[in-house]
Structure formats: structure tokens, C-alpha cells
Design a protein around this motif. Structure first.
Motif, PDB file in Angstrom:
ATOM      1  N   HIS A 106      39.392  90.882  14.967  1.00 49.05           N
ATOM      2  CA  HIS A 106      39.422  92.012  14.036  1.00 49.05           C
ATOM      3  C   HIS A 106      38.469  93.086  14.562  1.00 49.05           C
ATOM      4  O   HIS A 106      37.293  93.136  14.201  1.00 49.05           O
ATOM      5  N   ALA A 162      36.960  96.835  -0.209  1.00 46.87           N
ATOM      6  CA  ALA A 162      36.422  96.374   1.074  1.00 46.87           C
ATOM      7  C   ALA A 162      35.131  97.125   1.364  1.00 46.87           C
ATOM      8  O   ALA A 162      34.898  98.223   0.850  1.00 46.87           O
ATOM      9  N   THR A 163      34.291  96.529   2.192  1.00 48.34           N
ATOM     10  CA  THR A 163      33.018  97.130   2.547  1.00 48.34           C
ATOM     11  C   THR A 163      32.569  96.594   3.904  1.00 48.34           C
ATOM     12  O   THR A 163      33.190  95.674   4.449  1.00 48.34           O
ATOM     13  N   ARG A 191      36.694  92.362   0.200  1.00 45.85           N
ATOM     14  CA  ARG A 191      36.863  91.872   1.557  1.00 45.85           C
ATOM     15  C   ARG A 191      35.830  92.529   2.473  1.00 45.85           C
ATOM     16  O   ARG A 191      35.469  93.680   2.295  1.00 45.85           O
ATOM     17  N   ARG A 192      35.383  91.780   3.456  1.00 45.74           N
ATOM     18  CA  ARG A 192      34.451  92.301   4.440  1.00 45.74           C
ATOM     19  C   ARG A 192      34.808  91.719   5.790  1.00 45.74           C
ATOM     20  O   ARG A 192      34.709  90.520   5.992  1.00 45.74           O
ATOM     21  N   SER A 193      35.268  92.563   6.711  1.00 48.42           N
ATOM     22  CA  SER A 193      35.770  92.060   7.989  1.00 48.42           C
ATOM     23  C   SER A 193      34.949  92.508   9.188  1.00 48.42           C
ATOM     24  O   SER A 193      35.138  92.002  10.283  1.00 48.42           O
ATOM     25  N   GLU A 199      39.119  98.901   8.071  1.00 48.50           N
ATOM     26  CA  GLU A 199      39.110  98.948   6.611  1.00 48.50           C
ATOM     27  C   GLU A 199      39.692 100.277   6.122  1.00 48.50           C
ATOM     28  O   GLU A 199      40.477 100.318   5.168  1.00 48.50           O
ATOM     29  N   TYR A 202      43.400 100.223   6.680  1.00 47.65           N
ATOM     30  CA  TYR A 202      44.062  99.358   5.706  1.00 47.65           C
ATOM     31  C   TYR A 202      44.166 100.039   4.347  1.00 47.65           C
ATOM     32  O   TYR A 202      45.161  99.872   3.629  1.00 47.65           O
ATOM     33  N   ILE A 208      44.495  97.614   0.853  1.00 48.38           N
ATOM     34  CA  ILE A 208      43.378  97.506  -0.072  1.00 48.38           C
ATOM     35  C   ILE A 208      43.383  98.771  -0.921  1.00 48.38           C
ATOM     36  O   ILE A 208      44.150  99.711  -0.664  1.00 48.38           O
ATOM     37  N   PHE A 211      37.092 101.363  -0.783  1.00 47.06           N
ATOM     38  CA  PHE A 211      36.178 101.051   0.321  1.00 47.06           C
ATOM     39  C   PHE A 211      34.895 101.821   0.114  1.00 47.06           C
ATOM     40  O   PHE A 211      34.907 102.958  -0.361  1.00 47.06           O
ATOM     41  N   GLN A 213      30.752 102.319   2.142  1.00 46.84           N
ATOM     42  CA  GLN A 213      29.815 101.928   3.200  1.00 46.84           C
ATOM     43  C   GLN A 213      28.650 102.895   3.242  1.00 46.84           C
ATOM     44  O   GLN A 213      28.754 104.055   2.833  1.00 46.84           O
TER      45      GLN A 213
END
Length: 269
Positions: A106, A162-163, A191-193, A199, A202, A208, A211, A213
Motif C-alpha cells: 500500500h 481514514a487518517t 482506516r489507517r493504511s 487515502e 480512495y 471512504i 479523511f 491529517q
């Protein structure tokens, strides 16, 4: 105002992204060999990152030798230069380098063309899945050539956020963990990838719904920002700075701004 051939620029960005992704995948064997060579895996990953950035620069400079170019290694974070440079390529050659180093599939190549402070071209390429996200200002966003849009609005408890976590020693960690806990309780899932570029892509593709950050650089944001705008996502800086230069931003599908912002800010209700 400079006149940009956006179709030609888009083709150059796509060519550079695919070339970079090919190099990243081909170079994975060098990480697999570190036990034999007794090299530090982080050192090898950094070396591959630098090579990939140089490859992208070579492709783009061949097509547009008059354009400026910066990457993560440049340490660039200057509003004046963003607005005064008429055409500037902003690149993250390997977003998600720890994932890449560990063999976690990823990570992405992120390339944007910014003209007088505004992204005009944005591409994010995931070589592990061969997924190419692209956007041209005013012309929408695509995934492997097919038009994408953000997800339909839904209730927070039915939504996915997500973050990207701060680094362990980050001074903002305690505040961030408070945000994270509130969003975990208020959303259907988080979710955190480890790749901001993916992110954001997506979110643009409807996978998702929100988001956020902190402490990102312009190379983290530039391509994803255009993908979000062109797919109908709301994006906002929390620190009052221009989006490209923000150090704290959030993005979400229409209808989620208020509940997400309440959770991030810790406001009641």
C-alpha cells in the motif's frame, strides 16, 4: 498568466507515474536481498525513493524543461514560491515508504502540476494494484480511465473515515489521539493504511467518506487535492492556511462536514 497544454502535461504525468511505479516494483528485489547484503533496509528504501524521484524528474523535464520541480527531499514549504512559480511539478515519488520497505502493498507515486498556486494536473498511481487515479482541473477525476465521484452522503455511523497517524514523537500526538478516539466512536469505522495519497484517492473514488491529517507537506497534498475537488469532495484547512500549504486539513463527502468537524474539535453534540 502562462498557457499550459494540460492534455500534454497529463500524458507526461501519466508516463512519469507508470515509469516510477515500474521502477519501484522492479526494485523490491533489492529489499528482499538485504539479509544477504547486510544493508540497512531503510537505507535501501531511501535509495530507491531517490532513484524514483530522479526518474520522474527526467521524464517531466524532457517534456517541459521550462517548468519548476520539487520533491519531498526539497523540504519545500514556501507560499511565495508556490504562487510566483508559474508552472511547478510537485512530486512524492514514494508515498508510504515504510509500507514499501516492509513489503506491505500500500504505497503510491504522487505527481501534481501546480500553475500559479493552483493544481491543474494530479495523478496518484498504485503500482501494487495497477490503479491509476488522475484528474485535470475542470475535467473531473478518473480511475483507470473511468470517471469517479465521491460517495453519496450518509450518516456518520454508516460512514468510513481514514487518517494517517503522526510519528510517535510528534508533539501533537496527545491531541491527535483525542480526535482519533472521538471519530472511532462517532463513525462506522476508521482506516489507517500509511499513505495519504491513496487515502485521498480512495475518498475521491467513493471508497471512504472522510479523511483528516496533520503535519503534511505540499508534496503529500497537491495531487490528492485536485482528485478530491474534481470528484465533489469538500476539503478544508483547519489552520487557516491555503490548502496546498496547510499543515492540518480534513476532507469529506457533502453532508459530513459538520458532524466530522464537531468530532475533531471535541464540540458537544
Amino acid at each position: 498568466m502562462i498557457d499550459i497544454d494540460v492534455a500534454r502535461a497529463s500524458r507526461a504525468a501519466e508516463q512519469a507515474a507508470y515509469a516510477a511505479g515500474t521502477h519501484l516494483q522492479a526494485s523490491r528485489s533489492r529489499l528482499a536481498a538485504v539479509l544477504v547484503t547486510q544493508r540497512d533496509p531503510e537505507e535501501v528504501a531511501e535509495e530507491i525513493d531517490r532513484e524514483t524521484l530522479a526518474l520522474i524528474r527526467e521524464v517531466l523535464a524532457k517534456a517541459f524543461p521550462e517548468h519548476g520541480f520539487i520533491g519531498e527531499e526539497s523540504g519545500f514549504d514556501d507560499a511565495w514560491a508556490l504562487h510566483e512559480s508559474q508552472a511547478l511539478w510537485i512530486v512524492d515519488a514514494l508515498d508510504g515508504r515504510i509500507n514499501y520497505q516492509r513489503g506491505y502493498p500500500h504505497y503510491a507515486v504522487s505527481i501534481a502540476l501546480v500553475v500559479e498556486g493552483e493544481p491543474h494536473i494530479g495523478v496518484v498511481y498504485d503500482p501494487s494494484r495497477n490503479e491509476f487515479f488522475g484528474a485535470i482541473r475542470g475535467h473531473g477525476a478518473v480511475l483507470n480511465g473511468e470517471r469517479i465521484e465521491c460517495a453519496w452522503p450518509r450518516a456518520p455511523l454508516d460512514a468510513l473515515a481514514a487518517t494517517v497517524f503522526p510519528k510517535p514523537g510528534n508533539a501533537r500526538m496527545a491531541n491527535y489521539l483525542g480526535e482519533f478516539g472521538r471519530v472511532v466512536r462517532g463513525f462506522g469505522g476508521v482506516r489507517r493504511s500509511g499513505s495519504m495519497a491513496l487515502e485521498m484517492a480512495y475518498l475521491a473514488a467513493g471508497r471512504i467518506d472522510a479523511f483528516w491529517q496533520h503535519d503534511m507537506g505540499v508534496w503529500d497534498v497537491a495531487a490528492g487535492l485536485l482528485l478530491l475537488r474534481e470528484s465533489g469532495v469538500h476539503v478544508e484547512a483547519r489552520d487557516g492556511r491555503p490548502l496546498l500549504l496547510s499543515r492540518s486539513l480534513f476532507a469529506c463527502v457533502p453532508g459530513l462536514r459538520e458532524p466530522l468537524l464537531r468530532l475533531l474539535n471535541g464540540a458537544p453534540g
